[in-house]
Design an enzyme around this catalytic site. Structure first.
Site, mmCIF file in Angstrom:
data_model
loop_
_atom_site.group_PDB
_atom_site.id
_atom_site.type_symbol
_atom_site.label_atom_id
_atom_site.label_comp_id
_atom_site.label_asym_id
_atom_site.label_seq_id
_atom_site.Cartn_x
_atom_site.Cartn_y
_atom_site.Cartn_z
ATOM 1 N N LYS A 130 6.480 49.027 18.864
ATOM 2 C CA LYS A 130 6.316 50.469 18.703
ATOM 3 C C LYS A 130 5.934 51.118 20.039
ATOM 4 O O LYS A 130 6.549 52.112 20.457
ATOM 5 C CB LYS A 130 5.232 50.741 17.655
ATOM 6 C CG LYS A 130 5.199 52.149 17.147
ATOM 7 C CD LYS A 130 4.063 52.316 16.145
ATOM 8 C CE LYS A 130 4.339 51.572 14.839
ATOM 9 N NZ LYS A 130 3.156 51.500 13.976
ATOM 10 N N ARG A 165 -2.385 53.935 16.040
ATOM 11 C CA ARG A 165 -1.333 53.188 15.353
ATOM 12 C C ARG A 165 -1.276 51.726 15.777
ATOM 13 O O ARG A 165 -1.452 51.403 16.941
ATOM 14 C CB ARG A 165 0.033 53.835 15.636
ATOM 15 C CG ARG A 165 0.017 55.338 15.563
ATOM 16 C CD ARG A 165 1.342 55.969 15.988
ATOM 17 N NE ARG A 165 2.458 55.575 15.156
ATOM 18 C CZ ARG A 165 3.719 55.899 15.412
ATOM 19 N NH1 ARG A 165 4.024 56.613 16.491
ATOM 20 N NH2 ARG A 165 4.675 55.497 14.600
ATOM 21 N N GLY A 185 4.239 48.269 7.696
ATOM 22 C CA GLY A 185 3.234 48.572 6.691
ATOM 23 C C GLY A 185 2.140 47.520 6.526
ATOM 24 O O GLY A 185 1.263 47.672 5.684
ATOM 25 N N MET A 192 -0.106 46.446 8.845
ATOM 26 C CA MET A 192 -1.372 46.761 9.527
ATOM 27 C C MET A 192 -1.692 48.237 9.309
ATOM 28 O O MET A 192 -1.008 48.925 8.583
ATOM 29 C CB MET A 192 -1.261 46.411 11.003
ATOM 30 C CG MET A 192 -1.137 44.912 11.227
ATOM 31 S SD MET A 192 -1.061 44.483 12.958
ATOM 32 C CE MET A 192 0.575 45.017 13.399
ATOM 33 N N ARG A 219 13.198 51.420 15.891
ATOM 34 C CA ARG A 219 13.281 49.962 15.895
ATOM 35 C C ARG A 219 14.635 49.558 15.341
ATOM 36 O O ARG A 219 15.327 50.356 14.713
ATOM 37 C CB ARG A 219 12.152 49.347 15.068
ATOM 38 C CG ARG A 219 12.229 49.724 13.609
ATOM 39 C CD ARG A 219 11.056 49.184 12.820
ATOM 40 N NE ARG A 219 10.882 49.983 11.623
ATOM 41 C CZ ARG A 219 9.726 50.155 10.981
ATOM 42 N NH1 ARG A 219 8.634 49.604 11.431
ATOM 43 N NH2 ARG A 219 9.661 50.888 9.903
ATOM 44 N N HIS A 255 23.547 15.533 -7.159
ATOM 45 C CA HIS A 255 24.989 15.554 -7.417
ATOM 46 C C HIS A 255 25.459 16.943 -7.881
ATOM 47 O O HIS A 255 26.419 17.497 -7.362
ATOM 48 C CB HIS A 255 25.336 14.509 -8.466
ATOM 49 C CG HIS A 255 26.790 14.490 -8.793
ATOM 50 N ND1 HIS A 255 27.708 13.927 -7.947
ATOM 51 C CD2 HIS A 255 27.485 15.026 -9.823
ATOM 52 C CE1 HIS A 255 28.902 14.081 -8.460
ATOM 53 N NE2 HIS A 255 28.808 14.741 -9.594
ATOM 54 N N ARG A 283 38.605 13.652 -1.481
ATOM 55 C CA ARG A 283 37.969 12.511 -2.151
ATOM 56 C C ARG A 283 38.807 12.108 -3.341
ATOM 57 O O ARG A 283 38.848 12.817 -4.340
ATOM 58 C CB ARG A 283 36.559 12.888 -2.601
ATOM 59 C CG ARG A 283 35.571 12.976 -1.450
ATOM 60 C CD ARG A 283 34.329 13.725 -1.871
ATOM 61 N NE ARG A 283 34.676 15.129 -2.068
ATOM 62 C CZ ARG A 283 33.863 16.146 -1.832
ATOM 63 N NH1 ARG A 283 32.650 15.925 -1.406
ATOM 64 N NH2 ARG A 283 34.255 17.381 -2.026
ATOM 65 N N GLU A 317 30.016 5.965 8.956
ATOM 66 C CA GLU A 317 28.905 6.311 8.072
ATOM 67 C C GLU A 317 27.939 5.152 7.885
ATOM 68 O O GLU A 317 26.919 5.277 7.223
ATOM 69 C CB GLU A 317 29.433 6.799 6.720
ATOM 70 C CG GLU A 317 30.427 5.855 6.077
ATOM 71 C CD GLU A 317 31.065 6.429 4.822
ATOM 72 O OE1 GLU A 317 30.490 7.353 4.225
ATOM 73 O OE2 GLU A 317 32.135 5.945 4.435
ATOM 74 N N SER A 356 35.804 10.114 11.352
ATOM 75 C CA SER A 356 35.174 11.247 10.684
ATOM 76 C C SER A 356 33.777 10.804 10.293
ATOM 77 O O SER A 356 33.607 9.797 9.604
ATOM 78 C CB SER A 356 35.976 11.653 9.445
ATOM 79 O OG SER A 356 35.311 12.706 8.792
ATOM 80 N N GLY A 378 30.749 10.509 8.264
ATOM 81 C CA GLY A 378 30.270 10.769 6.909
ATOM 82 C C GLY A 378 28.770 10.911 7.017
ATOM 83 O O GLY A 378 28.018 9.956 6.874
ATOM 84 N N ASN A 410 26.488 12.250 5.255
ATOM 85 C CA ASN A 410 25.586 12.009 4.116
ATOM 86 C C ASN A 410 25.148 10.553 4.087
ATOM 87 O O ASN A 410 23.954 10.252 4.068
ATOM 88 C CB ASN A 410 26.274 12.339 2.791
ATOM 89 C CG ASN A 410 26.675 13.791 2.692
ATOM 90 O OD1 ASN A 410 26.236 14.613 3.492
ATOM 91 N ND2 ASN A 410 27.509 14.107 1.730
ATOM 92 N N ASP A 411 26.134 9.644 4.085
ATOM 93 C CA ASP A 411 25.795 8.224 4.054
ATOM 94 C C ASP A 411 25.120 7.796 5.348
ATOM 95 O O ASP A 411 24.192 6.989 5.335
ATOM 96 C CB ASP A 411 27.057 7.377 3.826
ATOM 97 C CG ASP A 411 27.263 7.070 2.349
ATOM 98 O OD1 ASP A 411 26.286 6.629 1.721
ATOM 99 O OD2 ASP A 411 28.369 7.286 1.846
ATOM 100 N N TYR A 471 36.425 18.831 15.236
ATOM 101 C CA TYR A 471 36.369 19.743 14.103
ATOM 102 C C TYR A 471 35.199 19.408 13.191
ATOM 103 O O TYR A 471 34.610 18.319 13.283
ATOM 104 C CB TYR A 471 37.679 19.701 13.301
ATOM 105 C CG TYR A 471 37.906 18.410 12.548
ATOM 106 C CD1 TYR A 471 37.399 18.247 11.256
ATOM 107 C CD2 TYR A 471 38.610 17.354 13.125
ATOM 108 C CE1 TYR A 471 37.586 17.060 10.562
ATOM 109 C CE2 TYR A 471 38.803 16.166 12.437
ATOM 110 C CZ TYR A 471 38.281 16.019 11.166
ATOM 111 O OH TYR A 471 38.456 14.854 10.475
#
Ligand code: ADP
Ligand code: MG
Ligand code: MG
Length: 920
Positions: A45, A115, A124, A126, A358, A480, A586, A777, A796, A798, A800-801, A892
């Site tokens: 401010k 202020r 709002g 403070m 602001r 899942h 998959r 993976e 590629s 994997g 997750n695994d 990618y």
């Protein structure tokens, strides 16, 4: 600029007054660094007021006590630093000169606002005090100059605010007295109170102060000022400010600045007023001034809700000159800050003053439109436009959401039932169904259903697909149900433990209420909330601005974006969202559908290769059609197909369920054959049982022990490729072998599959351009990537695994159990401490999993420099993980269709920030 930054660095109090301009040049001439250091020192401010003053914008003069003083205040046990007040008074003298009034002057008093304002906006949270400088004597001087009613009203407002903020009396104690005054005067609003009535009210306010605090209301204006400054510092640590900082990750140590500013009066007469406006519509982004104002009002009156404010367009009729000036000024502010501004203003007797500016907060829809418009207007570059939208915000635009008013109304009447995890965003309405088979049947009949499960397992998928949304009582964000639902862009609330589900009774109980099958509920997967009954939802159409922004993203991003798609529909949708191919198909999801599962089970039950091949031959045409559909949707783009991955037991029913079924059949006549079949299944389940199936017979291991499964899949892929390319389309299959850990696994599998590919192409008389590659993976695959790359044309990850095996956490078990506690904090010698800052299944762990990825990238490319590398798995749609993928040189990322736009923007932002780093 050097002159100005030094003046900031060596002072504790900073003056802003047009007559004493402390730094030359307007706001727009400041560099980004200079601006940032101003904000550090003066708060948002204070910095804004200083910059606006320097730009010649009409701002009441004032001074700002820097944030460093707040830190000193707390460091020294809440005392103002010595001499600070002298410095304030010295600068105040210039403010007095600029205004031509003096604080405490009985004949013509200067009034001040005090202020708060930190570096980061905390709207709002403070405190602010208005009309400071009034006392029993100055109020008469003000009355003589500006009118009695106005002066008295300002005095009573001041006592009220000072009493509340500095003397810490409750707001309602004053409100009660005000209410009584209005009642006894028989008026509705405070503006109607006559001077005598105001005098009586002031007396009762002062009486309240004396009674409750034991002092007379301070008459010394310096004492008032000192008290107000300290109170603002104290308000830095009030409960709501602390809560807000925790919520927004704002450092508790930075402190607030205090701005002391000459008051201007929006409540002086009918040619005065106060308001708030945005330079563009913050919910749609439409480029028109948007906001509200009230005539003859001060400060909080606009938001207090006592009088209904008017839309800003009305100001053009009521005060055309002020409106025109407001338009000019706010346009200048937007140009100076290169972004939408949220502006507070006051008009005093026709003269406009700006009190705050602001960056305006905005919805996702507005963020996209504003970024594109500002770039088209030449205010910002396209690159900057791309950084103005948070990628994950785009999700909001892709999904239906509940209409705001309807949602609020539902909450009001207590229709909110419970809240679980916001597992997959979007709004859904439907009838409760507990059984996936029933969901599938009703869904096929066009009914809207919400599938409610205790937890889900892979063979529920046929019930998830046709449902509008999914609710589970157990399971985390990557359970899942959540993963599948996110992949399909289907709303899901998971882990809602408050639901006590009674499957036998086809009902659930929550908070004493019972909901039965066929009752309608509404779920909000963005917030995790569940509601009784139907709440209407709005389906947002993608705007031209959205497409424009993403096309700019495509121009700058280096990473390719593919999609995870198991069906032609998914592939088509993803392509519409801009996917450049399929990164993961998959095939097991193709095995799960109702009519195929029995054939798959026949294949699993086969005791010899011949029977197995017979069952597989039945599956072949079905798979071929699936692949053909995906190839058509991805004409000209690569399609990576993963060969069968999960352990076979996932295709079999649960043993308990089988046993129940057998028990039910036994007393009935003519069921011997059916029972024998089920018993065979039971035996097979026992035979396949592994204590740790995630590390068991799955992935490429399956294909090596039962080569005929993979052979069938490869034959189906190539037959489909031949069919589709004979239609004149371009097919680019990439065959991916999962879960490789030793190079021999890949090498052997590939030798078999190359043979099948060659045979199929020879039979079809068509050559197909294809690639063989593998998933990385298993940690060992990453570590030996140089060897593996000799047999793989692409990798590629994997993730997750790879995350599961790198941490040694079983994803299905850890979520919602110890992993949740790791994230929430565990007890360490009586203190709660977080073991993990983030869930590694959601945000890629760069330090561990990422290190393995780097090793794999380097190893793989050392053997095969043109190795194509991507990520599939949940992380492919997560912005920070996408940035990491770019940094380690992947080609990618692949993510679910609904994440494709997010990934395009995140990849663009990653490119922009890496170019900026290179340029430094
Ligand atoms: P917040 O940070 O909560 O927005 P502000 O410091 O902006 O608090 O003050 C709240 C309101 O008080 C402002 O929106 C404005 O209406 C009023 N106000 C503040 N300073 C002045 C001033 N110098 N003259 C007139 N009104 C003021
Ligand atoms: Mg404000
Ligand atoms: Mg895997």
């Amino acid at each position: 600029m050097t002159k100005n930054s030094t003046s900031v660095a060596h002072k504790r109090v900073f003056l802003f007054a047009a007559a004493f301009n402390h730094f030359s040049g307007g706001a727009s001439t400041l560099s980004a660094e200079a601006r940032a250091s101003m904000r550090d020192a003066l708060g948002g401010k204070g910095a804004g007021l200083a910059e606006m003053t320097a730009s010649g914008i009409s701002v009441p003069p004032g001074l700002t006590i820097m944030t460093s003083v707040c830190r000193e205040y707390y460091d020294s046990g809440k005392t103002l630093p010595p001499h600070l007040f002298d410095e304030v008074l010295a600068e105040l003298a210039d403010v007095e000169t600029a205004v031509g009034r003096r604080l405490g002057d009985v004949a013509d008093p200067l009034l001040l606002s005090v202020r708060s304002g930190a570096k980061f906006s905390m709207p709002g949270m403070m405190d602010t005090i208005l009309n400071l400088g009034l006392n029993d004597a100055t109020v008469e001087g003000l009355a003589a100059k500006l009118g009695e009613r106005f002066a008295l009203d300002s005095y009573r407002r001041f006592i009220q605010m000072f009493g509340n903020v500095v003397l810490e009396l409750g707001k309602d104690e004053f409100e009660e007295l005000l209410h009584e005054a209005k009642q006894s005067a028989g008026v509705e609003t405070d503006a109607e109170l006559a001077p005598d009535q105001l005098r009586a009210l002031i007396a009762s306010y002062k009486h309240l102060v004396r009674q409750r605090v034991g002092i007379d209301f301070p008459q010394d204006t310096h004492e008032q000022l000192r008290g107000a400054v300290e109170a603002v510092f104290r308000s830095w640590n009030n409960d709501r400010a602390i809560y807000y900082r925790n919520l927004n990750g704002i450092d508790h140590a930075i402190g607030t600045a205090v701005t002391v500013q000459a008051m201007v009066f929006g409540n002086l007469n009918e040619r005065s007023g106060t308001g708030v406006c945005f330079t563009r519509n913050p919910s749609t982004g439409e480029p028109v001034l948007y906001g509200e104002y009230l005539l003859n009002a001060q400060g909080e009156d606009v938001v207090a809700g006592i009088r209904t404010p008017k839309p800003i367009a009305r100001l053009a009729e009521e005060m055309p000159d002020s409106h025109a000036e407001l338009l000019r000024t706010t346009a200048a502010l937007e140009a100076a800050y290169f972004d939408v501004q949220d502006v507070e203003f006051t008009i005093e007797s026709g003269r406009l003053y700006i009190l705050q500016t602001r960056t305006g907060k905005r919805t996702a829809e507005a963020a996209v439109r504003i970024a594109v418009d500002l770039a088209n207007e030449g205010v910002i570059s396209r690159q900057t436009a791309l950084t103005r939208v948070e990628p994950s915000q785009l999700n909001q635009l892709l999904l239906p959401s509940f209409a705001g008013e309807e949602l609020a109304a539902a909450k009001m009447v207590g229709r909110h039932i419970s809240t679980g995890l916001a597992a997959s965003p979007g709004a859904a309405v439907g009838r409760i169904v507990f059984d996936p088979d029933e969901a599938a049947a009703l869904g096929a009949a066009g009914e809207k259903v919400i599938l409610v499960r205790i937890e889900t397992c892979p063979d529920d998928i046929h019930g998830i697909v046709p449902a509008q949304g999914v609710v589970t009582a157990r399971g985390g964000m990557t359970s899942h149900a959540a993963v599948v639902a996110r992949g399909m862009g289907k709303p899901c609330v998971s882990g809602c433990e408050a639901l006590k589900i009674d499957l036998a009774g086809q009902s659930f109980t929550v908070g004493g209420r019972v909901f039965r099958k066929d009752d309608v509920i509404s779920i909000n997967g963005s917030s995790g909330e569940i509601y009784a009954g139907a709440i209407p939802s709005t389906n947002i159409k993608l705007s031209q601005h959205f497409h424009t922004l993403l096309s700019w993203a495509d121009d700058v991003r280096e990473l390719g974006i593919r999609t995870n798609a198991d069906t032609p529909d998914d592939a088509e949708l993803a392509r519409k969202f801009g996917a450049e191919g399929v990164g993961l198909c998959r095939t097991e999801h193709m095995f799960m559908s109702q009519e195929r599962l029995p054939v798959v089970q026949k294949m699993i039950l086969a005791t010899n290769e011949g029977d197995r091949r017979a069952a597989l031959a039945e599956l072949l045409p079905l798979q071929r059609d699936d692949f053909a559909g995906i190839f058509r949707a991805m004409d000209g783009l690569p399609v990576t197909i993963r060969l069968l991955d999960p352990p076979l037991h996932e295709f079999l029913p649960k043993a308990d369920k089988l046993k129940e079924e057998i028990a039910e059949l036994r007393p009935l006549p003519g069921t011997a054959e059916a029972i024998a079949q089920k018993e065979a299944l039971l035996l097979k389940i026992a035979e396949l049982h592994e204590s740790n199936p995630m590390m068991g017979l799955r992935g490429c291991r399956l294909g090596l022990l039962y080569p005929e499964i993979n052979e069938m899949q490869v034959q189906a892929i190539f037959e489909a490729a031949i069919i589709v390319s004979s239609e004149g389309l371009t097919v680019l299959p990439e065959i991916m072998i999962p879960l490789v850990g030793v190079v021999e696994e890949l090498q052997f599998a590939r030798e078999v599959l190359e043979r099948v590919a060659a045979e199929t192409m020879r039979k079809g008389g068509v050559a197909v351009d294809y690639k063989f590659g593998t998933m990385i993976e298993v940690p060992r695959a990453a570590l030996t990537a140089d060897e593996i790359a000799a047999h793989a044309e692409f990798f590629s990850f994997g993730t997750n695994d790879l995350t599961q095996m790198t941490y040694g956490y079983s994803r299905d078990d850890a979520e919602g159990r110890f992993l949740q506690q790791y994230l929430d904090g565990v007890n360490v010698n009586g203190a709660k401490r977080k073991v993990l800052a983030r869930n590694p299944f959601e945000v890629l762990d760069q330090g561990g999993v990422g290190k393995l990825m780097k090793i794999a990238v380097e190893g793989g490319r050392s053997t095969r420099p043109d190795l194509k590398i991507g990520i599939c798995g949940e992380h492919g749609g997560e912005p920070s993980s996408i940035a990491f993928a770019g940094k380690v040189g992947l080609n990618y990322v692949s993510c679910s269709p609904y994440r494709v736009p997010v990934a395009r923007l995140a990849a663009a932002q990653a490119s922009i920030s890496s170019t900026q780093e290179r340029d430094k």
